[in-house]
Scaffold this motif. Structure first.
Motif, PDB file in Angstrom:
ATOM      1  N   LEU A  46      -9.142 -16.367  -7.984  1.00  0.00           N
ATOM      2  CA  LEU A  46      -9.655 -16.960  -6.753  1.00  0.00           C
ATOM      3  C   LEU A  46      -9.215 -18.418  -6.652  1.00  0.00           C
ATOM      4  CD1 LEU A  46     -11.364 -16.818  -4.185  1.00  0.00           C
ATOM      5  CD2 LEU A  46     -13.382 -17.326  -5.599  1.00  0.00           C
ATOM      6  N   GLU A  47      -9.325 -19.157  -7.740  1.00  0.00           N
ATOM      7  CA  GLU A  47      -8.908 -20.553  -7.736  1.00  0.00           C
ATOM      8  C   GLU A  47      -7.408 -20.668  -7.483  1.00  0.00           C
ATOM      9  OE1 GLU A  47     -10.801 -23.269  -7.781  1.00  0.00           O
ATOM     10  OE2 GLU A  47     -12.457 -21.832  -7.653  1.00  0.00           O
ATOM     11  N   THR A  48      -6.633 -19.756  -8.090  1.00  0.00           N
ATOM     12  CA  THR A  48      -5.177 -19.756  -7.883  1.00  0.00           C
ATOM     13  C   THR A  48      -4.845 -19.458  -6.432  1.00  0.00           C
ATOM     14  OG1 THR A  48      -4.770 -19.060 -10.161  1.00  0.00           O
ATOM     15  CG2 THR A  48      -2.985 -18.714  -8.583  1.00  0.00           C
ATOM     16  N   PHE A  49      -5.562 -18.487  -5.850  1.00  0.00           N
ATOM     17  CA  PHE A  49      -5.314 -18.141  -4.446  1.00  0.00           C
ATOM     18  C   PHE A  49      -5.629 -19.322  -3.537  1.00  0.00           C
ATOM     19  CE2 PHE A  49      -6.639 -16.414  -0.324  1.00  0.00           C
ATOM     20  CZ  PHE A  49      -5.492 -15.729   0.024  1.00  0.00           C
ATOM     21  N   LYS A  50      -6.725 -20.006  -3.816  1.00  0.00           N
ATOM     22  CA  LYS A  50      -7.087 -21.178  -3.003  1.00  0.00           C
ATOM     23  C   LYS A  50      -6.037 -22.288  -3.133  1.00  0.00           C
ATOM     24  CE  LYS A  50     -12.121 -20.538  -3.148  1.00  0.00           C
ATOM     25  NZ  LYS A  50     -13.401 -21.066  -3.695  1.00  0.00           N
ATOM     26  N   ASP A  51      -5.462 -22.394  -4.339  1.00  0.00           N
ATOM     27  CA  ASP A  51      -4.490 -23.472  -4.595  1.00  0.00           C
ATOM     28  C   ASP A  51      -3.116 -23.176  -4.005  1.00  0.00           C
ATOM     29  OD1 ASP A  51      -6.372 -24.953  -5.909  1.00  0.00           O
ATOM     30  OD2 ASP A  51      -5.760 -24.297  -7.918  1.00  0.00           O
ATOM     31  N   ILE A  52      -2.600 -21.952  -4.273  1.00  0.00           N
ATOM     32  CA  ILE A  52      -1.202 -21.672  -3.893  1.00  0.00           C
ATOM     33  C   ILE A  52      -1.019 -20.378  -3.098  1.00  0.00           C
ATOM     34  CG2 ILE A  52      -0.286 -22.978  -5.848  1.00  0.00           C
ATOM     35  CD1 ILE A  52       0.206 -20.330  -7.276  1.00  0.00           C
ATOM     36  N   GLY A  53      -2.127 -19.676  -2.807  1.00  0.00           N
ATOM     37  CA  GLY A  53      -2.008 -18.470  -1.990  1.00  0.00           C
ATOM     38  C   GLY A  53      -1.502 -17.251  -2.720  1.00  0.00           C
ATOM     39  N   ASP A  54      -1.480 -17.282  -4.058  1.00  0.00           N
ATOM     40  CA  ASP A  54      -1.047 -16.134  -4.858  1.00  0.00           C
ATOM     41  C   ASP A  54      -2.234 -15.206  -5.053  1.00  0.00           C
ATOM     42  OD1 ASP A  54      -0.160 -14.325  -6.729  1.00  0.00           O
ATOM     43  OD2 ASP A  54       0.713 -15.821  -8.075  1.00  0.00           O
ATOM     44  N   VAL A  55      -2.078 -13.910  -4.667  1.00  0.00           N
ATOM     45  CA  VAL A  55      -3.201 -12.973  -4.741  1.00  0.00           C
ATOM     46  C   VAL A  55      -3.467 -12.494  -6.160  1.00  0.00           C
ATOM     47  CG1 VAL A  55      -2.786 -12.176  -2.392  1.00  0.00           C
ATOM     48  CG2 VAL A  55      -1.803 -10.900  -4.310  1.00  0.00           C
ATOM     49  N   GLY A  56      -2.572 -12.755  -7.090  1.00  0.00           N
ATOM     50  CA  GLY A  56      -2.762 -12.318  -8.471  1.00  0.00           C
ATOM     51  C   GLY A  56      -2.100 -10.984  -8.757  1.00  0.00           C
ATOM     52  N   GLU A  57      -2.483 -10.401  -9.897  1.00  0.00           N
ATOM     53  CA  GLU A  57      -1.862  -9.162 -10.354  1.00  0.00           C
ATOM     54  C   GLU A  57      -2.201  -7.976  -9.443  1.00  0.00           C
ATOM     55  OE1 GLU A  57       0.202  -8.751 -12.781  1.00  0.00           O
ATOM     56  OE2 GLU A  57       0.041 -10.604 -13.923  1.00  0.00           O
ATOM     57  N   ILE A  58      -1.252  -7.060  -9.329  1.00  0.00           N
ATOM     58  CA  ILE A  58      -1.495  -5.782  -8.656  1.00  0.00           C
ATOM     59  C   ILE A  58      -1.457  -4.708  -9.724  1.00  0.00           C
ATOM     60  CG2 ILE A  58      -0.609  -4.095  -6.998  1.00  0.00           C
ATOM     61  CD1 ILE A  58       0.548  -6.417  -5.408  1.00  0.00           C
ATOM     62  N   TRP A  59      -2.595  -4.082  -9.945  1.00  0.00           N
ATOM     63  CA  TRP A  59      -2.739  -3.104 -11.012  1.00  0.00           C
ATOM     64  C   TRP A  59      -1.691  -2.005 -10.880  1.00  0.00           C
ATOM     65  CZ3 TRP A  59      -7.710  -2.957 -13.871  1.00  0.00           C
ATOM     66  CH2 TRP A  59      -7.726  -1.995 -14.895  1.00  0.00           C
ATOM     67  N   PHE A  60      -0.893  -1.785 -11.906  1.00  0.00           N
ATOM     68  CA  PHE A  60       0.179  -0.793 -11.956  1.00  0.00           C
ATOM     69  C   PHE A  60       1.365  -1.140 -11.070  1.00  0.00           C
ATOM     70  CE2 PHE A  60      -3.555   2.124 -12.827  1.00  0.00           C
ATOM     71  CZ  PHE A  60      -3.357   2.174 -14.187  1.00  0.00           C
ATOM     72  N   GLY A  61       1.335  -2.279 -10.404  1.00  0.00           N
ATOM     73  CA  GLY A  61       2.470  -2.691  -9.584  1.00  0.00           C
ATOM     74  C   GLY A  61       2.445  -2.102  -8.184  1.00  0.00           C
ATOM     75  N   GLU A  62       3.324  -2.634  -7.347  1.00  0.00           N
ATOM     76  CA  GLU A  62       3.367  -2.200  -5.954  1.00  0.00           C
ATOM     77  C   GLU A  62       3.759  -0.733  -5.802  1.00  0.00           C
ATOM     78  OE1 GLU A  62       5.739  -4.765  -3.574  1.00  0.00           O
ATOM     79  OE2 GLU A  62       4.559  -6.562  -4.020  1.00  0.00           O
ATOM     80  N   GLU A  63       4.550  -0.216  -6.770  1.00  0.00           N
ATOM     81  CA  GLU A  63       4.972   1.184  -6.659  1.00  0.00           C
ATOM     82  C   GLU A  63       3.788   2.129  -6.714  1.00  0.00           C
ATOM     83  OE1 GLU A  63       5.230   0.113 -11.049  1.00  0.00           O
ATOM     84  OE2 GLU A  63       5.680  -0.832  -9.130  1.00  0.00           O
ATOM     85  N   SER A  64       2.702   1.718  -7.387  1.00  0.00           N
ATOM     86  CA  SER A  64       1.523   2.577  -7.453  1.00  0.00           C
ATOM     87  C   SER A  64       0.867   2.717  -6.087  1.00  0.00           C
ATOM     88  CB  SER A  64       0.517   2.021  -8.465  1.00  0.00           C
ATOM     89  OG  SER A  64       0.039   0.750  -8.060  1.00  0.00           O
ATOM     90  N   MET A  65       0.881   1.649  -5.300  1.00  0.00           N
ATOM     91  CA  MET A  65       0.340   1.715  -3.945  1.00  0.00           C
ATOM     92  C   MET A  65       1.248   2.543  -3.052  1.00  0.00           C
ATOM     93  SD  MET A  65      -1.231  -2.131  -3.327  1.00  0.00           S
ATOM     94  CE  MET A  65       0.346  -2.983  -3.359  1.00  0.00           C
ATOM     95  N   THR A  66       2.549   2.328  -3.186  1.00  0.00           N
ATOM     96  CA  THR A  66       3.516   3.075  -2.376  1.00  0.00           C
ATOM     97  C   THR A  66       3.407   4.567  -2.628  1.00  0.00           C
ATOM     98  OG1 THR A  66       5.044   1.201  -2.415  1.00  0.00           O
ATOM     99  CG2 THR A  66       5.972   3.357  -1.867  1.00  0.00           C
ATOM    100  N   ARG A  67       3.196   4.938  -3.877  1.00  0.00           N
ATOM    101  CA  ARG A  67       3.081   6.353  -4.251  1.00  0.00           C
ATOM    102  C   ARG A  67       1.927   7.014  -3.510  1.00  0.00           C
ATOM    103  NH1 ARG A  67       1.601   5.644  -9.333  1.00  0.00           N
ATOM    104  NH2 ARG A  67       3.747   5.254  -9.945  1.00  0.00           N
ATOM    105  N   VAL A  68       0.776   6.357  -3.496  1.00  0.00           N
ATOM    106  CA  VAL A  68      -0.404   6.927  -2.835  1.00  0.00           C
ATOM    107  C   VAL A  68      -0.226   6.933  -1.320  1.00  0.00           C
ATOM    108  CG1 VAL A  68      -2.881   6.652  -2.457  1.00  0.00           C
ATOM    109  CG2 VAL A  68      -1.921   6.252  -4.733  1.00  0.00           C
ATOM    110  N   LEU A  69       0.327   5.870  -0.778  1.00  0.00           N
ATOM    111  CA  LEU A  69       0.544   5.793   0.671  1.00  0.00           C
ATOM    112  C   LEU A  69       1.497   6.882   1.151  1.00  0.00           C
ATOM    113  CD1 LEU A  69       0.748   1.927   0.967  1.00  0.00           C
ATOM    114  CD2 LEU A  69      -0.943   3.369   2.120  1.00  0.00           C
TER     115      LEU A  69
END
Length: 237
Positions: A46-69
């Protein structure tokens, strides 16, 4: 979040019965199974997002979201289907679901800081019609119900590492899932701690296996396998 992969398949069995191995097998406990760990993690993110807008880690990576979508598109899941993101973390998957046209979205997490981070991320994307709740899925007591789709990308893995009572936590998870899904509703789970066979055993009560989603494979010593399992189940009464 990728630290969840530190726990591997095939830990020692704790049941004397051969038939009960998949359901009774326990993983070594870990700080990844504690609320304190995730509160601290999301506080930093949360502090990192407030500072630089980085949302942080994505569990299993973006491909895991793409797979389900991709599966949701192929399965023709309605854009107004009620969808529950179990253990929403930073809300990244909710953002992707919204961008793909889904309009009835709810994200829950037992970490209040996670919910605050997810809300900030969604607002930054201009998404104000997504419901976020600070809820412990294992003790939701009817607060959540009537969902067409439930998605878990690592949450069941995390509760399986609970140092206090992982066995009870896993049972409570299944009971909660049974209560929040509609009859014929679907459950999509991605796990790096449990094999397909173990997940089939765990969710055999009240659920019907639909299909396995393709995940990256590796070959070692002449054997081919996968470090991630992604399965789709249907709720049956």
């Amino acid at each position: 979040m990728e630290d969840a992969a530190e726990s591997a398949h095939g830990s020692a069995n704790t049941s004397d019965s051969e038939d009960d191995r998949c359901s009774e097998e326990e993983l070594p406990s870990s700080k990844l199974g504690t609320k304190e760990y995730w509160d601290d993690t999301y506080e930093r993110e949360l502090e990192t997002f407030k500072d630089i807008g980085d949302v942080g880690e994505i569990w299993f990576g973006e491909e895991s979201m793409t797979r389900v979508l991709k599966w949701m598109e192929k399965a023709k899941i309605s854009e107004n289907a009620s969808i529950l993101d179990i253990g929403t973390g930073n809300g990244a998957f909710l953002v992707e679901l919204a961008k793909h046209g889904f309009t009835n979205l709810t994200g829950i997490d037992y970490s209040g800081t996670s919910v605050e981070l997810a809300r900030s991320v969604l607002l930054a994307e201009g998404l104000t019609n997504v419901t976020l709740k600070e809820v412990d899925f294992l003790n939701c007591h009817g607060e959540l119900k009537g969902f067409d789709v439930c998605i878990d990308k690592g949450t069941f893995d995390a509760i399986s590492l609970n140092p206090d009572n992982a066995k009870e936590s896993k049972s409570l998870y299944v009971k909660s899932l049974q209560s929040v899904l509609k009859d014929q509703g679907v459950f999509v789970i991605t796990s790096c701690n449990w094999t397909k066979e173990q997940l089939l055993e765990r969710f055999k009560e009240g659920f019907e296996f639909v299909q396995e989603l393709p995940t990256p494979t590796f070959t070692f010593g002449g054997q081919t396998g996968s470090s991630v399992a992604a399965l789709v189940f249907k709720r049956v009464l």
